[in-house]
Design an enzyme around this catalytic site. Structure first.
Site, short mmCIF file in Angstrom:
data_model
loop_
_atom_site.label_atom_id
_atom_site.label_comp_id
_atom_site.label_asym_id
_atom_site.label_seq_id
_atom_site.Cartn_x
_atom_site.Cartn_y
_atom_site.Cartn_z
N ASP A 115 0.83 -1.20 0.00
CA ASP A 115 0.00 0.00 0.00
C ASP A 115 0.87 1.26 0.00
O ASP A 115 1.62 1.50 0.94
CB ASP A 115 -0.89 -0.03 1.25
CG ASP A 115 -2.14 0.81 1.10
OD1 ASP A 115 -2.08 1.85 0.44
OD2 ASP A 115 -3.19 0.42 1.64
N ASP A 116 0.78 2.05 -1.06
CA ASP A 116 1.47 3.35 -1.16
C ASP A 116 2.98 3.22 -1.35
O ASP A 116 3.73 4.15 -1.01
CB ASP A 116 1.19 4.23 0.06
CG ASP A 116 -0.20 4.81 0.08
OD1 ASP A 116 -0.98 4.54 -0.85
OD2 ASP A 116 -0.53 5.55 1.04
N CYS A 176 -6.19 3.46 -3.89
CA CYS A 176 -6.30 2.15 -3.24
C CYS A 176 -7.45 1.28 -3.70
O CYS A 176 -7.26 0.27 -4.39
CB CYS A 176 -6.39 2.39 -1.74
SG CYS A 176 -6.73 0.95 -0.77
N ARG A 211 -7.62 -2.33 -6.01
CA ARG A 211 -8.05 -3.60 -5.43
C ARG A 211 -9.23 -4.18 -6.21
O ARG A 211 -9.28 -5.39 -6.48
CB ARG A 211 -8.41 -3.40 -3.96
CG ARG A 211 -7.20 -3.05 -3.13
CD ARG A 211 -7.50 -2.53 -1.73
NE ARG A 211 -6.32 -1.82 -1.28
CZ ARG A 211 -5.25 -2.41 -0.72
NH1 ARG A 211 -5.26 -3.71 -0.53
NH2 ARG A 211 -4.20 -1.71 -0.37
N LYS A 264 -5.67 -6.32 3.99
CA LYS A 264 -6.59 -5.20 3.79
C LYS A 264 -7.69 -5.56 2.79
O LYS A 264 -7.43 -6.07 1.71
CB LYS A 264 -5.79 -3.99 3.29
CG LYS A 264 -6.60 -2.72 3.09
CD LYS A 264 -5.67 -1.56 2.78
CE LYS A 264 -6.43 -0.28 2.53
NZ LYS A 264 -5.53 0.87 2.32
N HIS A 295 -11.00 -3.24 2.07
CA HIS A 295 -11.30 -1.94 1.44
C HIS A 295 -12.06 -2.08 0.13
O HIS A 295 -11.81 -1.35 -0.83
CB HIS A 295 -10.02 -1.13 1.24
CG HIS A 295 -10.26 0.35 1.33
ND1 HIS A 295 -9.30 1.28 1.07
CD2 HIS A 295 -11.38 1.05 1.67
CE1 HIS A 295 -9.78 2.49 1.23
NE2 HIS A 295 -11.05 2.38 1.60
N HIS A 313 1.42 2.41 3.90
CA HIS A 313 0.42 3.48 4.03
C HIS A 313 0.53 4.13 5.42
O HIS A 313 0.87 3.48 6.40
CB HIS A 313 -0.97 2.84 3.88
CG HIS A 313 -2.11 3.80 3.71
ND1 HIS A 313 -2.54 4.64 4.70
CD2 HIS A 313 -2.94 4.01 2.64
CE1 HIS A 313 -3.58 5.34 4.26
NE2 HIS A 313 -3.84 4.97 3.01
N ASP A 338 -0.35 -0.68 -4.81
CA ASP A 338 -1.71 -0.34 -5.22
C ASP A 338 -1.81 1.00 -5.92
O ASP A 338 -2.82 1.29 -6.58
CB ASP A 338 -2.67 -0.39 -4.03
CG ASP A 338 -2.36 0.66 -2.97
OD1 ASP A 338 -1.24 1.20 -2.95
OD2 ASP A 338 -3.25 0.94 -2.13
N ASN A 339 -0.82 1.85 -5.78
CA ASN A 339 -0.79 3.15 -6.45
C ASN A 339 0.60 3.73 -6.25
O ASN A 339 1.47 3.10 -5.65
CB ASN A 339 -1.86 4.11 -5.91
CG ASN A 339 -2.00 4.14 -4.41
OD1 ASN A 339 -3.06 3.78 -3.87
ND2 ASN A 339 -0.95 4.55 -3.70
N LYS A 356 0.40 9.38 -6.09
CA LYS A 356 -0.94 8.86 -5.83
C LYS A 356 -2.00 9.94 -6.07
O LYS A 356 -1.78 11.10 -5.75
CB LYS A 356 -0.99 8.37 -4.38
CG LYS A 356 -2.33 7.91 -3.85
CD LYS A 356 -2.16 7.49 -2.40
CE LYS A 356 -3.48 7.10 -1.75
NZ LYS A 356 -3.27 6.67 -0.34
#
Length: 586
Positions: free
Chosen positions: A32-33, A70, A74, A120, A122, A237, A355-356, A409
């Protein structure tokens, strides 16, 4: 909870396999991130030896793209569709996805796979797909067992504390096959004991290992069936958090500041063949203004212009981020070691990605212009259980994570959508294991690629857990299977890919890319005005050709609009297809 009747172990073993092999296990690792250049194998200085060893014996992609944020990524990974097609435009909160698609684990479960999620979620509520006393229950969407947290920005140190989650129901084990673990809650700055102290990244891995042990036991009792595991880390993240002793090790690495670290990353990227040797760093990216906040859009400040107190504060923030990334890598190593120990790694298709792009939110000083500088215990305890729980590292370091690309992002420029992708599997074409893999890929390609590898068809209809049957949409024409690239080394050639998030739009066709951002930058370019780049000669999007090639702008804007119409994408009023003739331009 399953849809239909899975194949038996005997049926699974006797099915035709990819390239004469047994059908592989699939391990999809999503972080994540993480910025494009943060991993060691992509030029970063952070210690990531476990992902690096996957890259050394696998394939490292240099033009793989995800969505700008995010939840959209996903959704695209698990369905092959854009998030807009599934019914949400930005992030999922309490949203229920439309019944027009199938999740990858649902299809794999129907075809003999055991399916697991650790990490995660989300992806909103699952209530319209099946009855459950849990409002966000991955088992309703095809996962046999899950340990999940529901939203984003949970406390990495305390499973009972939430920050930005959409529900008080955060961390939860949803399985009757493994025992729930008990952890100590750390409170002192230096308190951390692996396996005893709750730390989010460790806990996600602990349950992943529990699921893998359960899977091995099932194999021994019932015969082999392949597994699909979605390992979705919440790190790195924000809130940034890592063991204090590891943070201390990284402080000296960043004292030179973000300008020097960015230049050094580019040098290593060129040296390792990740980017062409003639790539030059573009100027530092912009920090967009935010309505009601106290700053105008401006370019990230030069490191040498900052006060010593501010530099000390920002160095520590980046050290926490780096330690957080290393903790992810250590935990990936735990999973790889488990698979290797039991002779399961080589026949496991491993995909590792972000994810980004790197997260700039929202200022180069951190969350805002008045975030810090910290001193004393507030500085020393950054990212520890004793600190506040909202730590961010800011746009300056995010710009480093995006090296050598622009923005981050949220945005459709390369810094926001280009992700590292490492693929490891014995079935890969040998030529892919040398250097980097060319060819454009996208997160929406993952589901059709895996289905293609396993000879599983996308059905015309699907019956949800609640018994309701609905029509399944086919994949958009901009979504492709990368099966031939992975197995035979066949390049996908020129293709089209499209994006939209918060009015940030982009369309790529071959090497041409049309992009627009939702703010007026320091270059004077108005919000939503089209920019045009030829990525074959200008991968950092530095030379805007929109005025010189109005024909190409019109063509790609028209394609983006058609894509948006097919996929229920909201079109900002200011995003239009320019009128006019080709003016004689080829």
């Amino acid at each position: 909870m399953t849809n239909g009747t899975p194949e038996t172990a005997d049926q699974t073993s006797s099915r035709p396999s990819t390239g004469g092999r047994e059908r592989p296990n699939v391990l999809l690792v999503l972080v994540d991130d993480l910025g494009y250049s943060d991993l060691g194998c992509y030029g970063g200085e952070i210690a990531t030896p476990n992902v690096d060893r996957l890259a050394e014996s696998g394939a490292r992609f240099d033009e793989f793209h995800v969505q700008p944020r995010c939840s959209p990524t996903r959704a695209s990974l698990l369905t092959g569709h854009t998030n807009h097609r599934l019914g949400f435009d930005v992030l999922t909160g309490d949203d229920e996805l439309r019944r027009n698609h199938v999740f990858l684990p649902e299809l794999l479960g129907e075809n003999g796979y055991r399916t697991y999620l650790s990490g995660k979620w989300h992806l909103g509520s699952t209530a319209n797909f099946g009855a459950s006393d849990v409002p966000r229950d991955p088992r309703v969407r095809g996962f046999d067992h899950a340990y999940r947290f529901t939203g984003y920005a949970e406390s990495p140190w305390d499973p009972d504390t939430r920050l930005l989650s959409h529900t008080p129901d955060t961390y939860r084990l949803l399985s009757d096959a493994v025992e729930e673990r008990t952890y100590e809650r750390a409170s002192d700055p230096g308190e951390y004991e692996p396996g005893e102290t709750f730390y989010q990244t460790d806990a996600i891995t602990d349950y992943a290992l529990d699921f893998l042990e359960h899977d091995r036991n099932r194999d021994e009792a019932e015969g082999r069936r392949p597994f699909f595991m979605y390992l979705a880390y919440g790190a790195p993240h924000f809130p940034l958090a890592a063991p204090q002793s590891l943070v201390d090790e990284y402080v000296s690495e960043y004292e030179a500041g973000w300008d020097a670290v960015r230049s050094e990353r580019l040098r290593r990227m060129i040296e390792r063949g990740i980017v062409p040797s003639d790539v030059v760093l573009p100027p530092r990216s912009d920090v967009p203004a935010r309505e009601g906040w106290e700053w105008e859009s401006h370019r990230i400040r030069a490191w040498d212009s900052l006060s010593e107190e501010r530099q000390t504060d920002l160095v520590r923030r980046m050290a926490v981020f780096a330690a957080m990334v290393e903790m992810v890598d250590r935990n990936v190593g735990r999973v790889l070691d488990e698979l290797e120990e039991h002779d399961r790694l080589e026949n496991t298709l491993v995909l590792f990605m972000s994810d980004n792009g790197a997260c700039y939110e929202w200022h180069e000083f951190g969350h805002s212009a008045d975030d810090g500088p910290r001193s004393g215990d507030a500085l020393r305890n950054m990212g520890t259980p004793a600190s506040d729980r909202g730590l961010k590292y800011g746009a300056g370091w995010a710009n480093v994570g995006s090296t050598p690309y622009r923005l981050y992002k949220h945005f459709g420029h390369e810094g926001g959508i280009r992700s590292p992708l490492v693929v490891h599997w014995e079935g890969l074409d040998d030529d892919l294991r040398e250097g980097t893999v060319g060819g454009v890929g996208c997160s929406r390609d993952v589901t059709p690629t895996i289905l293609d590898l396993l000879d599983v068809d996308l059905p015309d209809t699907w019956t949800a857990e609640n018994g309701e049957t609905y029509a399944v949409d086919g994949f958009d024409e901009t979504t492709e299977s990368l099966r031939d690239l992975l197995v035979d080394g066949d390049s996908p050639g020129d293709r089209d890919v499209a994006w939209e998030h918060e009015g940030n739009v982009a369309y790529r066709s071959g090497s041409w890319k049309l992009v627009g951002k939702n703010f007026e930058g320091t270059d004077g370019k108005p919000a939503h005005e089209w920019e045009l780049y030829d990525l074959s000669s200008d991968p950092t999007e530095s030379d805007d050709l929109a005025d010189a090639r109005p024909d190409r702008v019109r063509e790609l804007a028209g394609r983006w609009t058609a894509w948006a119409d097919r996929n229920d994408v909201p079109v900002p009023d200011a995003v239009t297809v320019p009128s006019g003739s080709d003016d004689g331009v080829e």
